[in-house]
Design a protein around this motif. Structure first.
Motif, mmCIF file in Angstrom:
data_model
loop_
_atom_site.group_PDB
_atom_site.id
_atom_site.type_symbol
_atom_site.label_atom_id
_atom_site.label_comp_id
_atom_site.label_asym_id
_atom_site.label_seq_id
_atom_site.Cartn_x
_atom_site.Cartn_y
_atom_site.Cartn_z
ATOM 1 N N PRO A 167 0.666 -1.329 0.014
ATOM 2 C CA PRO A 167 0.145 -0.052 -0.162
ATOM 3 C C PRO A 167 0.946 1.247 -0.058
ATOM 4 O O PRO A 167 1.678 1.415 0.667
ATOM 5 C CB PRO A 167 -0.771 -0.060 1.088
ATOM 6 C CG PRO A 167 -0.029 -1.118 2.195
ATOM 7 C CD PRO A 167 0.737 -1.944 1.112
ATOM 8 N N PHE A 168 0.588 2.336 -0.850
ATOM 9 C CA PHE A 168 1.302 3.446 -1.088
ATOM 10 C C PHE A 168 0.378 4.500 -0.228
ATOM 11 O O PHE A 168 -0.297 5.419 -0.932
ATOM 12 C CB PHE A 168 1.454 4.064 -2.354
ATOM 13 C CG PHE A 168 2.484 3.039 -3.182
ATOM 14 C CD1 PHE A 168 3.642 2.727 -2.914
ATOM 15 C CD2 PHE A 168 1.772 2.122 -4.025
ATOM 16 C CE1 PHE A 168 4.435 2.061 -3.517
ATOM 17 C CE2 PHE A 168 2.440 1.275 -4.892
ATOM 18 C CZ PHE A 168 3.830 0.936 -4.465
ATOM 19 N N CYS A 169 0.452 4.578 0.977
ATOM 20 C CA CYS A 169 -0.586 5.598 1.890
ATOM 21 C C CYS A 169 0.467 6.582 2.545
ATOM 22 O O CYS A 169 -0.122 7.334 3.128
ATOM 23 C CB CYS A 169 -1.360 4.646 2.900
ATOM 24 S SG CYS A 169 -0.304 3.489 4.047
ATOM 25 N N ARG A 170 1.770 6.482 2.428
ATOM 26 C CA ARG A 170 2.432 7.408 3.064
ATOM 27 C C ARG A 170 2.555 8.877 2.330
ATOM 28 O O ARG A 170 2.455 9.914 2.678
ATOM 29 C CB ARG A 170 4.095 6.991 3.067
ATOM 30 C CG ARG A 170 4.964 8.105 3.557
ATOM 31 C CD ARG A 170 6.315 7.393 4.046
ATOM 32 N NE ARG A 170 6.212 6.030 5.062
ATOM 33 C CZ ARG A 170 7.292 5.317 5.186
ATOM 34 N NH1 ARG A 170 8.408 5.482 4.547
ATOM 35 N NH2 ARG A 170 6.963 4.346 6.276
ATOM 36 N N SER A 171 2.776 8.768 0.990
ATOM 37 C CA SER A 171 2.975 9.734 -0.129
ATOM 38 C C SER A 171 2.775 9.557 -1.617
ATOM 39 O O SER A 171 2.739 8.189 -1.782
ATOM 40 C CB SER A 171 4.217 10.644 0.254
ATOM 41 O OG SER A 171 4.630 11.803 -0.790
ATOM 42 N N LYS A 172 2.403 10.386 -2.335
ATOM 43 C CA LYS A 172 1.997 10.201 -3.653
ATOM 44 C C LYS A 172 3.379 10.758 -4.334
ATOM 45 O O LYS A 172 3.415 10.567 -5.682
ATOM 46 C CB LYS A 172 0.804 10.794 -4.263
ATOM 47 C CG LYS A 172 -0.392 10.278 -3.560
ATOM 48 C CD LYS A 172 -1.675 10.529 -4.381
ATOM 49 C CE LYS A 172 -1.774 12.016 -4.407
ATOM 50 N NZ LYS A 172 -2.782 12.648 -5.073
ATOM 51 N N PRO A 182 13.144 0.944 -6.037
ATOM 52 C CA PRO A 182 13.584 1.430 -5.019
ATOM 53 C C PRO A 182 12.692 2.601 -4.346
ATOM 54 O O PRO A 182 12.304 2.888 -3.224
ATOM 55 C CB PRO A 182 15.012 1.832 -4.981
ATOM 56 C CG PRO A 182 15.559 0.753 -5.944
ATOM 57 C CD PRO A 182 14.404 0.461 -6.844
ATOM 58 N N PRO A 183 12.605 3.825 -5.213
ATOM 59 C CA PRO A 183 11.971 5.032 -4.655
ATOM 60 C C PRO A 183 10.227 4.735 -4.515
ATOM 61 O O PRO A 183 9.575 5.416 -3.763
ATOM 62 C CB PRO A 183 12.092 5.959 -5.843
ATOM 63 C CG PRO A 183 12.390 5.267 -7.163
ATOM 64 C CD PRO A 183 13.147 4.160 -6.595
ATOM 65 N N LEU A 184 9.867 3.874 -5.333
ATOM 66 C CA LEU A 184 8.487 3.237 -4.980
ATOM 67 C C LEU A 184 8.257 2.637 -3.763
ATOM 68 O O LEU A 184 7.321 2.988 -3.045
ATOM 69 C CB LEU A 184 7.693 2.399 -6.027
ATOM 70 C CG LEU A 184 7.407 3.293 -7.409
ATOM 71 C CD1 LEU A 184 7.347 2.170 -8.636
ATOM 72 C CD2 LEU A 184 6.250 3.982 -7.321
ATOM 73 N N LEU A 185 9.067 1.880 -3.296
ATOM 74 C CA LEU A 185 9.087 1.060 -2.234
ATOM 75 C C LEU A 185 9.273 2.124 -0.748
ATOM 76 O O LEU A 185 8.674 1.846 0.163
ATOM 77 C CB LEU A 185 10.144 0.059 -2.083
ATOM 78 C CG LEU A 185 9.850 -1.286 -2.875
ATOM 79 C CD1 LEU A 185 10.886 -2.297 -2.826
ATOM 80 C CD2 LEU A 185 8.514 -1.894 -2.486
ATOM 81 N N ALA A 186 9.958 3.316 -0.964
ATOM 82 C CA ALA A 186 10.047 4.190 0.010
ATOM 83 C C ALA A 186 8.724 4.772 0.498
ATOM 84 O O ALA A 186 8.682 5.524 1.307
ATOM 85 C CB ALA A 186 11.218 5.331 -0.447
ATOM 86 N N LEU A 187 7.863 4.752 -0.598
ATOM 87 C CA LEU A 187 6.523 5.585 -0.286
ATOM 88 C C LEU A 187 5.695 4.573 0.633
ATOM 89 O O LEU A 187 4.601 5.318 1.005
ATOM 90 C CB LEU A 187 5.926 5.745 -1.607
ATOM 91 C CG LEU A 187 6.578 6.707 -2.571
ATOM 92 C CD1 LEU A 187 5.717 6.977 -3.820
ATOM 93 C CD2 LEU A 187 6.947 8.161 -1.890
ATOM 94 N N SER A 188 5.902 3.331 0.742
ATOM 95 C CA SER A 188 4.894 2.465 1.382
ATOM 96 C C SER A 188 4.868 2.816 3.027
ATOM 97 O O SER A 188 6.066 2.998 3.487
ATOM 98 C CB SER A 188 5.329 0.952 1.122
ATOM 99 O OG SER A 188 4.323 0.280 1.940
ATOM 100 N N CYS A 189 3.788 2.657 3.576
ATOM 101 C CA CYS A 189 3.591 2.639 4.958
ATOM 102 C C CYS A 189 3.669 1.280 5.509
ATOM 103 O O CYS A 189 3.721 1.367 7.051
ATOM 104 C CB CYS A 189 2.305 3.520 5.221
ATOM 105 S SG CYS A 189 0.819 2.573 4.647
ATOM 106 N N SER A 190 4.026 0.311 4.862
ATOM 107 C CA SER A 190 3.822 -0.958 5.512
ATOM 108 C C SER A 190 5.377 -1.454 5.462
ATOM 109 O O SER A 190 5.837 -0.817 4.909
ATOM 110 C CB SER A 190 3.030 -1.932 4.771
ATOM 111 O OG SER A 190 3.235 -2.259 3.332
ATOM 112 N N ASN A 191 5.461 -2.741 5.885
ATOM 113 C CA ASN A 191 6.687 -3.231 6.135
ATOM 114 C C ASN A 191 7.270 -3.816 4.670
ATOM 115 O O ASN A 191 6.299 -4.666 4.315
ATOM 116 C CB ASN A 191 6.905 -4.688 7.026
ATOM 117 C CG ASN A 191 8.367 -5.169 7.070
ATOM 118 O OD1 ASN A 191 9.071 -4.673 6.487
ATOM 119 N ND2 ASN A 191 8.154 -6.056 8.187
ATOM 120 N N THR A 192 8.133 -3.264 4.375
ATOM 121 C CA THR A 192 8.673 -3.572 2.814
ATOM 122 C C THR A 192 9.530 -4.798 2.687
ATOM 123 O O THR A 192 10.228 -5.006 1.642
ATOM 124 C CB THR A 192 9.051 -2.595 1.788
ATOM 125 O OG1 THR A 192 9.982 -1.809 2.546
ATOM 126 C CG2 THR A 192 7.694 -1.395 1.788
#
Length: 332
Positions: A167-172, A182-192
């Motif tokens: 889920p990408f709920c930290r930022s768009k 890598p930059p997409l996974l950095a946006l996730s609010c869950s454990n990646t």
């Protein structure tokens, strides 16, 4: 998951290569120049190999597909980057972001296997020259190329699903100039952690597997070259392989640095520079490093240039006469 649903509906915002407004035009000109050189250089290699019968060999078969892949995966990134340099709102839809990551991963992975196939071709040519026409048959070449594309599609599917199932709920806002893992996974609010492991495993398998294959092939080539008594023959063999090794080093070195580190250790600003190296600079340099410094390619270019000049010379006199210019027939 509300944030994730919102992301799916509205997409992502790409910060681009730089946030400074005064550098946007400069970056646009730089990227445009790189893209033009990439297209002209790689298309030139493909056309030259196509029209010259002397280049219809396994080595140049793979080289033409390497140029095609360079065009494909630079075209996946640069045209969008050029547009974003000129607009204020750098929004990419969720579907387009998924497509971009999948396409880029597919072309890049296929290139790994094509580079490995080229290393095997050099091994057979130098270590087993008498068996070369039999071993490197047309059937084997097409089979190796088809296997490269198939492996790339499978691994890219796993790669893309692993990145986008979180889920990408930290930022768009993606702090990058294209949709990369890598930059997409950095946006996730869950454990990646699981996604990181899967991505590293997929990329690691493809890159390390082909790297080992290339190193083994060239170790055998080096051993065979050192046994050549003729200095000229040894120099020619080294020169043939050197350009290929330079291209491999640039591509594999930057890819390993980018993908085989934990997201927590990533510097997103530095990653942009590394990404530019393997996604923008390497496709531009490949025609010069891997192709145009080759003796056979130089000879083919000389013949093609000669045919063009001859055609222009033949067509020139009638045109000169129509313009009222003197026709010096004694030159012919």
């Amino acid at each position: 998951m509300d944030g994730d649903n919102e992301t799916f509906a509205s997409g992502f915002i790409l910060l681009g290569f730089t946030a400074r407004a005064d550098l946007q035009v400069m970056c646009f000109i730089l990227f445009l120049a790189i893209y033009v050189v990439t297209l002209v250089g790689n298309l030139g290699v493909i056309v030259l190999i196509r029209i010259d019968l002397c280049l219809h060999t396994p080595m140049y078969f793979f080289l033409s597909h390497l140029s095609l892949l360079d065009i494909c995966y630079s075209s996946t990134i640069i045209p969008q980057s050029l547009r974003f340099f000129l607009v204020e709102k750098k929004v990419i839809s969720f579907a387009r972001c998924v497509t971009q990551l999948f396409s880029f991963a597919t072309w890049a992975t296929t290139e790994c296997y094509v580079l490995a196939a080229m290393a095997y071709d050099r091994y057979v040519a130098i270590c087993k020259p008498l068996l070369y026409p039999v071993v490197m048959s047309q059937r084997l070449c097409f089979g190796m190329l088809a296997s490269a594309y198939l492996a790339a599609v499978i691994s890219s599917t796993i790669h893309t699903v692993s990145v986008f199932h979180v889920p990408f709920c930290r930022s768009k806002v993606i702090n990058h100039f294209f949709c990369d893992g890598p930059p997409l996974l950095a946006l996730s609010c869950s454990n990646t952690h699981l996604s990181e492991v899967v991505v590293a495993a997929v990329v690691g398998f493809n890159v390390l597997n082909t790297t080992v294959f290339i190193l083994v092939s060239y170790s055998l080539v080096l051993s065979a070259v050192l046994r050549i008594r003729s200095t000229d023959g040894r120099h020619k063999a080294f020169f043939t392989c050197a350009s290929h090794l330079v291209s491999i080093s640039l591509y594999y070195g930057s890819s390993l640095f980018m993908y085989l580190r934990p997201v927590s250790r990533h510097s997103l600003q530095w990653d942009k520079v590394v990404s530019m190296l393997y996604s923008v600079a390497v496709p531009m340099l490949n025609p010069f490093v891997c192709s145009l410094r080759n003796t056979d390619m130089k000879n083919a270019m000389s013949k093609a240039r000669g045919r063009i000049l001859t055609s222009l010379s033949i067509c020139g006199p009638p045109l000169a006469e129509r313009r009222g210019q003197p026709h010096h027939s004694e030159r012919w």
